[in-house]
Motif scaffolding. Sequence first.
Motif, PDB file in Angstrom:
ATOM      1  N   ASP A  67      -0.170 -21.668  11.293  1.00 26.03           N
ATOM      2  CA  ASP A  67       1.670 -20.732  10.603  1.00 26.03           C
ATOM      3  C   ASP A  67       1.330 -19.560  10.070  1.00 26.03           C
ATOM      4  O   ASP A  67       0.107 -18.540  10.555  1.00 26.03           O
ATOM      5  CB  ASP A  67       0.021 -21.746   9.035  1.00 26.03           C
ATOM      6  N   THR A  68       2.461 -18.920  10.141  1.00 25.06           N
ATOM      7  CA  THR A  68       2.438 -17.442  10.431  1.00 25.06           C
ATOM      8  C   THR A  68       4.254 -17.135   9.092  1.00 25.06           C
ATOM      9  O   THR A  68       3.764 -18.147   8.413  1.00 25.06           O
ATOM     10  CB  THR A  68       3.329 -17.030  11.502  1.00 25.06           C
ATOM     11  N   SER A  69       3.562 -15.456   8.644  1.00 25.47           N
ATOM     12  CA  SER A  69       4.125 -14.996   8.026  1.00 25.47           C
ATOM     13  C   SER A  69       4.700 -13.880   8.105  1.00 25.47           C
ATOM     14  O   SER A  69       4.014 -13.251   9.257  1.00 25.47           O
ATOM     15  CB  SER A  69       3.776 -14.504   6.734  1.00 25.47           C
ATOM     16  N   LEU A  70       6.235 -13.540   7.447  1.00 23.27           N
ATOM     17  CA  LEU A  70       5.919 -11.947   8.143  1.00 23.27           C
ATOM     18  C   LEU A  70       5.903 -10.821   6.649  1.00 23.27           C
ATOM     19  O   LEU A  70       7.016 -11.825   5.150  1.00 23.27           O
ATOM     20  CB  LEU A  70       8.068 -12.420   8.720  1.00 23.27           C
ATOM     21  N   ALA A  71       5.637  -9.860   6.599  1.00 26.95           N
ATOM     22  CA  ALA A  71       5.835  -8.804   5.629  1.00 26.95           C
ATOM     23  C   ALA A  71       6.884  -7.643   5.641  1.00 26.95           C
ATOM     24  O   ALA A  71       6.572  -7.142   6.349  1.00 26.95           O
ATOM     25  CB  ALA A  71       4.315  -8.546   4.871  1.00 26.95           C
ATOM     26  N   PHE A  72       7.375  -7.611   5.209  1.00 27.38           N
ATOM     27  CA  PHE A  72       8.514  -6.022   4.879  1.00 27.38           C
ATOM     28  C   PHE A  72       7.354  -5.325   3.774  1.00 27.38           C
ATOM     29  O   PHE A  72       7.532  -5.351   2.913  1.00 27.38           O
ATOM     30  CB  PHE A  72       9.247  -6.462   4.874  1.00 27.38           C
ATOM     31  N   GLN A  73       6.924  -4.279   4.848  1.00 29.45           N
ATOM     32  CA  GLN A  73       6.484  -3.124   3.657  1.00 29.45           C
ATOM     33  C   GLN A  73       7.394  -1.706   3.388  1.00 29.45           C
ATOM     34  O   GLN A  73       7.580  -1.680   4.422  1.00 29.45           O
ATOM     35  CB  GLN A  73       5.404  -2.892   4.317  1.00 29.45           C
ATOM     36  N   THR A  74       7.229  -1.375   2.540  1.00 30.68           N
ATOM     37  CA  THR A  74       7.535   0.483   1.819  1.00 30.68           C
ATOM     38  C   THR A  74       7.228   0.950   1.364  1.00 30.68           C
ATOM     39  O   THR A  74       5.444   0.987   1.198  1.00 30.68           O
ATOM     40  CB  THR A  74       9.250   0.035   1.571  1.00 30.68           C
ATOM     41  N   ARG A  75       6.746   2.387   1.625  1.00 24.82           N
ATOM     42  CA  ARG A  75       5.681   3.273   1.024  1.00 24.82           C
ATOM     43  C   ARG A  75       6.456   4.424   0.305  1.00 24.82           C
ATOM     44  O   ARG A  75       7.789   4.776   0.844  1.00 24.82           O
ATOM     45  CB  ARG A  75       5.381   4.337   1.874  1.00 24.82           C
ATOM     46  N   THR A  76       6.092   4.433  -0.909  1.00 28.83           N
ATOM     47  CA  THR A  76       6.665   5.471  -2.291  1.00 28.83           C
ATOM     48  C   THR A  76       6.253   7.046  -1.746  1.00 28.83           C
ATOM     49  O   THR A  76       4.943   7.204  -1.092  1.00 28.83           O
ATOM     50  CB  THR A  76       5.983   4.543  -3.455  1.00 28.83           C
ATOM     51  N   ALA A  77       7.191   7.427  -2.593  1.00 28.54           N
ATOM     52  CA  ALA A  77       5.705   8.571  -2.394  1.00 28.54           C
ATOM     53  C   ALA A  77       4.200   9.328  -1.655  1.00 28.54           C
ATOM     54  O   ALA A  77       4.162   8.987  -3.638  1.00 28.54           O
ATOM     55  CB  ALA A  77       6.871  10.453  -3.405  1.00 28.54           C
ATOM     56  N   GLY A  78       3.619   9.999  -1.440  1.00 23.08           N
ATOM     57  CA  GLY A  78       2.532  10.167  -2.136  1.00 23.08           C
ATOM     58  C   GLY A  78       1.386   8.987  -1.726  1.00 23.08           C
ATOM     59  O   GLY A  78       0.509   9.072  -1.885  1.00 23.08           O
ATOM     60  N   GLY A  79       2.101   7.655  -1.594  1.00 20.76           N
ATOM     61  CA  GLY A  79       1.826   5.681  -1.704  1.00 20.76           C
ATOM     62  C   GLY A  79       1.014   5.244  -0.404  1.00 20.76           C
ATOM     63  O   GLY A  79       1.255   5.964   0.270  1.00 20.76           O
ATOM     64  N   SER A  80       0.780   4.417  -0.319  1.00 21.69           N
ATOM     65  CA  SER A  80       0.279   3.570   0.496  1.00 21.69           C
ATOM     66  C   SER A  80       1.494   2.574   0.895  1.00 21.69           C
ATOM     67  O   SER A  80       2.114   2.429  -0.040  1.00 21.69           O
ATOM     68  CB  SER A  80      -0.997   3.122   0.459  1.00 21.69           C
ATOM     69  N   LEU A  81       1.322   1.739   2.123  1.00 22.25           N
ATOM     70  CA  LEU A  81       2.146   0.832   2.043  1.00 22.25           C
ATOM     71  C   LEU A  81       2.548  -0.224   1.104  1.00 22.25           C
ATOM     72  O   LEU A  81       1.414  -0.519   1.068  1.00 22.25           O
ATOM     73  CB  LEU A  81       2.299   0.249   3.600  1.00 22.25           C
ATOM     74  N   THR A  82       3.314  -1.227   0.896  1.00 24.89           N
ATOM     75  CA  THR A  82       2.989  -1.923  -0.307  1.00 24.89           C
ATOM     76  C   THR A  82       3.978  -3.432  -0.129  1.00 24.89           C
ATOM     77  O   THR A  82       5.498  -2.339   0.714  1.00 24.89           O
ATOM     78  CB  THR A  82       3.389  -1.426  -1.557  1.00 24.89           C
ATOM     79  N   THR A  83       3.977  -4.362   0.226  1.00 22.57           N
ATOM     80  CA  THR A  83       4.560  -5.424   0.744  1.00 22.57           C
ATOM     81  C   THR A  83       5.588  -5.920  -0.201  1.00 22.57           C
ATOM     82  O   THR A  83       5.416  -5.990  -1.420  1.00 22.57           O
ATOM     83  CB  THR A  83       3.971  -6.672   1.069  1.00 22.57           C
ATOM     84  N   GLN A  84       6.327  -5.605   0.429  1.00 20.71           N
ATOM     85  CA  GLN A  84       7.959  -5.928  -0.944  1.00 20.71           C
ATOM     86  C   GLN A  84       8.454  -6.930  -0.748  1.00 20.71           C
ATOM     87  O   GLN A  84       8.904  -7.478  -2.170  1.00 20.71           O
ATOM     88  CB  GLN A  84       9.097  -4.959  -0.808  1.00 20.71           C
ATOM     89  N   MET A  85       8.324  -7.074   0.603  1.00 21.40           N
ATOM     90  CA  MET A  85       9.073  -9.089   0.306  1.00 21.40           C
ATOM     91  C   MET A  85       8.198  -9.672   1.737  1.00 21.40           C
ATOM     92  O   MET A  85       7.765  -9.457   2.861  1.00 21.40           O
ATOM     93  CB  MET A  85      10.428  -8.544   1.087  1.00 21.40           C
ATOM     94  N   THR A  86       8.076 -11.481   1.396  1.00 23.14           N
ATOM     95  CA  THR A  86       7.555 -11.530   2.317  1.00 23.14           C
ATOM     96  C   THR A  86       8.311 -13.423   2.429  1.00 23.14           C
ATOM     97  O   THR A  86       9.158 -13.777   1.704  1.00 23.14           O
ATOM     98  CB  THR A  86       5.804 -12.974   1.902  1.00 23.14           C
ATOM     99  N   ILE A  87       7.790 -13.824   4.317  1.00 22.88           N
ATOM    100  CA  ILE A  87       8.806 -14.905   4.622  1.00 22.88           C
ATOM    101  C   ILE A  87       7.795 -15.964   5.043  1.00 22.88           C
ATOM    102  O   ILE A  87       7.131 -14.950   4.988  1.00 22.88           O
ATOM    103  CB  ILE A  87      10.159 -14.746   5.172  1.00 22.88           C
TER     104      ILE A  87
END
Length: 93
Positions: A27-47
């Motif tokens: 089983d697999t998944s895809l995670a789409f991550q973005t970074r806010t200013a000065g922050g760390s990568l955060t998962t925004q959307m997952t399939i």
Amino acid sequence: ESQRADDQGGIVLANIHAAMTDATNVDTSLAFQTRTAGGSLTTQMTIIDTGNVGIGETNPGKVLCVKGTSAANYVVNIEHNNADPRGMGIDSV
């Protein structure tokens, strides 16, 4: 496997990450991550492997799961660009 967008300083700004969630059944998944200013990568959307999509949710139990982070904002906002103000907002579940 990951696809990353870097700026000139080598900081990862965004990432699409594929992960195996169950080695036995592959089983697999895809995670789409973005970074806010000065922050760390955060998962925004997952399939996930079932095709379920989560926005603001990393383990969606339905075909589409949308979770907001602020009670002050709509989770879903549907509008049209017209003088008629009959857009629709869904505020809570």
